[in-house]
Every structure is written in C-alpha cells, then in structure tokens.
Design a protein around this motif. Structure first.
Motif, PDB file in Angstrom:
ATOM      1  N   ARG A  46       4.789  -4.758  -7.443  1.00 48.96           N
ATOM      2  CA  ARG A  46       5.600  -4.264  -6.793  1.00 48.96           C
ATOM      3  C   ARG A  46       6.101  -4.409  -5.615  1.00 48.96           C
ATOM      4  NH1 ARG A  46       4.238   1.121  -8.468  1.00 48.96           N
ATOM      5  NH2 ARG A  46       6.591   1.838  -8.476  1.00 48.96           N
ATOM      6  N   ILE A  47       5.459  -4.609  -4.704  1.00 46.31           N
ATOM      7  CA  ILE A  47       5.781  -4.792  -3.676  1.00 46.31           C
ATOM      8  C   ILE A  47       6.640  -5.603  -3.178  1.00 46.31           C
ATOM      9  CG2 ILE A  47       5.204  -5.792  -0.883  1.00 46.31           C
ATOM     10  CD1 ILE A  47       2.681  -3.616  -1.299  1.00 46.31           C
ATOM     11  N   MET A  48       6.300  -6.781  -3.889  1.00 47.82           N
ATOM     12  CA  MET A  48       7.139  -8.715  -4.074  1.00 47.82           C
ATOM     13  C   MET A  48       8.388  -7.974  -4.551  1.00 47.82           C
ATOM     14  SD  MET A  48       6.059 -10.688  -1.930  1.00 47.82           S
ATOM     15  CE  MET A  48       6.987 -11.685  -2.320  1.00 47.82           C
ATOM     16  N   SER A  49       9.340  -7.170  -5.028  1.00 48.37           N
ATOM     17  CA  SER A  49       9.889  -6.887  -5.861  1.00 48.37           C
ATOM     18  C   SER A  49      10.718  -5.649  -5.528  1.00 48.37           C
ATOM     19  CB  SER A  49       9.535  -5.817  -7.702  1.00 48.37           C
ATOM     20  OG  SER A  49      11.329  -5.823  -7.961  1.00 48.37           O
ATOM     21  N   HIS A  77      -3.218  -3.195   3.047  1.00 52.69           N
ATOM     22  CA  HIS A  77      -4.466  -3.820   2.834  1.00 52.69           C
ATOM     23  C   HIS A  77      -3.886  -4.632   2.032  1.00 52.69           C
ATOM     24  CE1 HIS A  77      -7.780  -5.505   0.256  1.00 52.69           C
ATOM     25  NE2 HIS A  77      -6.544  -4.769  -1.003  1.00 52.69           N
ATOM     26  N   HIS A  78      -2.173  -4.773   1.316  1.00 57.80           N
ATOM     27  CA  HIS A  78      -1.946  -5.369   0.192  1.00 57.80           C
ATOM     28  C   HIS A  78      -0.959  -5.865   0.633  1.00 57.80           C
ATOM     29  CE1 HIS A  78      -3.416  -3.580  -3.390  1.00 57.80           C
ATOM     30  NE2 HIS A  78      -3.261  -2.636  -3.692  1.00 57.80           N
ATOM     31  N   LEU A  79      -0.688  -5.510   1.806  1.00 62.24           N
ATOM     32  CA  LEU A  79       0.666  -6.845   2.553  1.00 62.24           C
ATOM     33  C   LEU A  79      -0.381  -7.669   3.338  1.00 62.24           C
ATOM     34  CD1 LEU A  79       2.794  -3.941   3.913  1.00 62.24           C
ATOM     35  CD2 LEU A  79       3.538  -6.159   2.591  1.00 62.24           C
ATOM     36  N   ALA A  80      -1.154  -7.651   3.256  1.00 61.10           N
ATOM     37  CA  ALA A  80      -2.538  -8.594   4.582  1.00 61.10           C
ATOM     38  C   ALA A  80      -2.720  -9.798   3.220  1.00 61.10           C
ATOM     39  CB  ALA A  80      -2.927  -7.956   4.799  1.00 61.10           C
ATOM     40  N   GLN A  81      -2.834  -9.119   2.171  1.00 61.43           N
ATOM     41  CA  GLN A  81      -3.439 -10.088   1.165  1.00 61.43           C
ATOM     42  C   GLN A  81      -2.012 -11.298   0.937  1.00 61.43           C
ATOM     43  OE1 GLN A  81      -6.596 -10.836  -0.314  1.00 61.43           O
ATOM     44  NE2 GLN A  81      -7.039  -9.426   1.790  1.00 61.43           N
ATOM     45  N   LEU A  82      -0.481 -11.026   0.866  1.00 61.74           N
ATOM     46  CA  LEU A  82       0.901 -11.297   0.138  1.00 61.74           C
ATOM     47  C   LEU A  82       0.893 -12.149   1.734  1.00 61.74           C
ATOM     48  CD1 LEU A  82       2.698  -8.214  -1.472  1.00 61.74           C
ATOM     49  CD2 LEU A  82       1.958 -10.581  -2.379  1.00 61.74           C
ATOM     50  N   ARG A  83       0.482 -11.816   2.677  1.00 60.28           N
ATOM     51  CA  ARG A  83       1.158 -12.094   4.385  1.00 60.28           C
ATOM     52  C   ARG A  83       0.247 -13.942   4.389  1.00 60.28           C
ATOM     53  NH1 ARG A  83       1.721  -7.539   6.717  1.00 60.28           N
ATOM     54  NH2 ARG A  83      -0.422  -7.763   7.457  1.00 60.28           N
ATOM     55  N   ARG A  84      -1.418 -13.550   3.838  1.00 63.73           N
ATOM     56  CA  ARG A  84      -2.385 -14.491   3.727  1.00 63.73           C
ATOM     57  C   ARG A  84      -2.008 -15.531   2.410  1.00 63.73           C
ATOM     58  NH1 ARG A  84      -7.043 -11.553   2.990  1.00 63.73           N
ATOM     59  NH2 ARG A  84      -6.524 -10.657   4.629  1.00 63.73           N
ATOM     60  N   ALA A  85      -0.906 -15.353   1.741  1.00 67.50           N
ATOM     61  CA  ALA A  85      -0.640 -15.880   0.727  1.00 67.50           C
ATOM     62  C   ALA A  85       0.776 -17.005   0.857  1.00 67.50           C
ATOM     63  CB  ALA A  85      -0.441 -15.351  -0.836  1.00 67.50           C
ATOM     64  N   PHE A  87       4.029 -15.046   1.900  1.00 64.47           N
ATOM     65  CA  PHE A  87       4.509 -14.481   0.519  1.00 64.47           C
ATOM     66  C   PHE A  87       5.136 -13.226   1.572  1.00 64.47           C
ATOM     67  CE2 PHE A  87       1.979 -15.211  -2.857  1.00 64.47           C
ATOM     68  CZ  PHE A  87       2.244 -17.103  -3.793  1.00 64.47           C
ATOM     69  N   VAL A  88       4.586 -13.244   2.373  1.00 64.50           N
ATOM     70  CA  VAL A  88       5.646 -12.207   3.617  1.00 64.50           C
ATOM     71  C   VAL A  88       5.742 -12.192   4.364  1.00 64.50           C
ATOM     72  CG1 VAL A  88       5.455  -9.723   4.126  1.00 64.50           C
ATOM     73  CG2 VAL A  88       5.131  -9.682   1.892  1.00 64.50           C
ATOM     74  N   VAL A  89       6.157 -11.499   5.522  1.00 64.15           N
ATOM     75  CA  VAL A  89       6.535 -12.071   6.911  1.00 64.15           C
ATOM     76  C   VAL A  89       6.944 -10.998   7.108  1.00 64.15           C
ATOM     77  CG1 VAL A  89       8.057 -13.180   8.523  1.00 64.15           C
ATOM     78  CG2 VAL A  89       8.024 -14.246   6.570  1.00 64.15           C
ATOM     79  N   SER A  90       5.965 -10.541   8.765  1.00 64.21           N
ATOM     80  CA  SER A  90       6.051  -8.395   9.001  1.00 64.21           C
ATOM     81  C   SER A  90       6.190  -9.118  10.554  1.00 64.21           C
ATOM     82  CB  SER A  90       4.641  -8.900   8.968  1.00 64.21           C
ATOM     83  OG  SER A  90       4.229  -8.172   7.452  1.00 64.21           O
ATOM     84  N   PRO A 101      10.769 -10.788   1.977  1.00 64.48           N
ATOM     85  CA  PRO A 101      10.055 -11.682   1.622  1.00 64.48           C
ATOM     86  C   PRO A 101       9.632 -13.030   2.188  1.00 64.48           C
ATOM     87  CG  PRO A 101      12.198 -11.418   0.657  1.00 64.48           C
ATOM     88  CD  PRO A 101      11.446 -10.262   1.373  1.00 64.48           C
ATOM     89  N   ALA A 102       9.350 -13.972   1.669  1.00 64.62           N
ATOM     90  CA  ALA A 102       9.478 -15.490   1.955  1.00 64.62           C
ATOM     91  C   ALA A 102       9.311 -16.197   0.998  1.00 64.62           C
ATOM     92  CB  ALA A 102       7.934 -16.356   2.782  1.00 64.62           C
ATOM     93  N   PRO A 103      10.709 -15.959   0.492  1.00 57.77           N
ATOM     94  CA  PRO A 103      11.521 -16.919  -0.689  1.00 57.77           C
ATOM     95  C   PRO A 103      10.989 -18.828  -0.792  1.00 57.77           C
ATOM     96  CG  PRO A 103      13.077 -16.293   0.598  1.00 57.77           C
ATOM     97  CD  PRO A 103      12.420 -15.759   1.380  1.00 57.77           C
TER      98      PRO A 103
END
Length: 119
Positions: A46-49, A77-85, A87-90, A101-103
């Motif tokens: 949902r965050i990615m969406s 917490h969820h954003l940290a997981q997505l950043r580590r993968a 998928f997200v730039v903060s 998002p990191a498309p």
C-alpha cells in the motif's frame, strides 16, 4: 528459532539473469528473495502504491501514516524495509522526511521475474 537470511547490499537494483533463463546462482536467488520479502507485506504494498500514485511524486511520513491509519513509527519501520531493498528513496527536509518510489528498482525486479515484463 527461524534462520535469518544473510545480509547483502541491496542499495542498487537487482541485476541478474531472468529466473526463466536457467538455474540462478545462490547469491542471485538471495538478492531476488530479499527484495520480494521486502514487498511481502500488505502495508508495504500500500505504501508503494501511494508513493507511485502521489500527485506530488512524494509523500511525507505523517501523510502516509494518516492515510493508512497507522502510527508514524510503524510507517517508519516499513519504509526502512523498503529503503533497504532499494524501492524507496527518502530525503529529510527540516522536520519532515519525504519519500518517493525508485521505479528503476521495481522495474529491474520485474525484469528478473519475467523477461518480457518491461518490453
């Protein structure tokens, strides 16, 4: 106690031969699995969406928390997981952290799973 997966650098998009091209090396399979694991949570999906559909192209943590009805620490917490993968730039701006998002990372994962995905 479950066995923890090894830690690898996931700061760049996954880059290996497509799954359908033949047997993957253990390391390539681990890279793909860790990225899939980061997306294997409904809140993260949902965050990615939300990030992809944001009219501003980015959202701050407070907006994500309010929209999803979750606390900011849970969103962090969820954003940290997505950043580590990857998928997200903060970016921190003042008191707020904005996420986008990191498309390329998602596109690379799609191409590994299905070589015809992005054609």
């Amino acid at each position: 106690m479950p066995k923890a997966l090894p830690t690898i650098d996931m700061s760049s998009p996954v880059c290996c031969a497509p799954v359908a091209s033949g047997p993957m090396s253990e390391r390539d399979a681990l890279e793909v699995a860790l990225r899939l694991k980061a997306l294997a949570d409904p809140v993260r999906v949902r965050i990615m969406s939300m990030l992809f559909s944001s009219s501003a192209g980015e959202e701050n943590s407070g907006e994500l928390a309010a929209t999803l009805g979750l606390s900011e620490p849970t969103i962090s917490h969820h954003l940290a997981q997505l950043r580590r993968a990857g998928f997200v730039v903060s970016d921190r701006r003042g008191m707020n952290v904005f996420h986008r998002p990191a498309p390329d990372a998602l596109g690379a994962l799609c191409a590994v799973l299905d070589p015809n995905c992005c054609r």
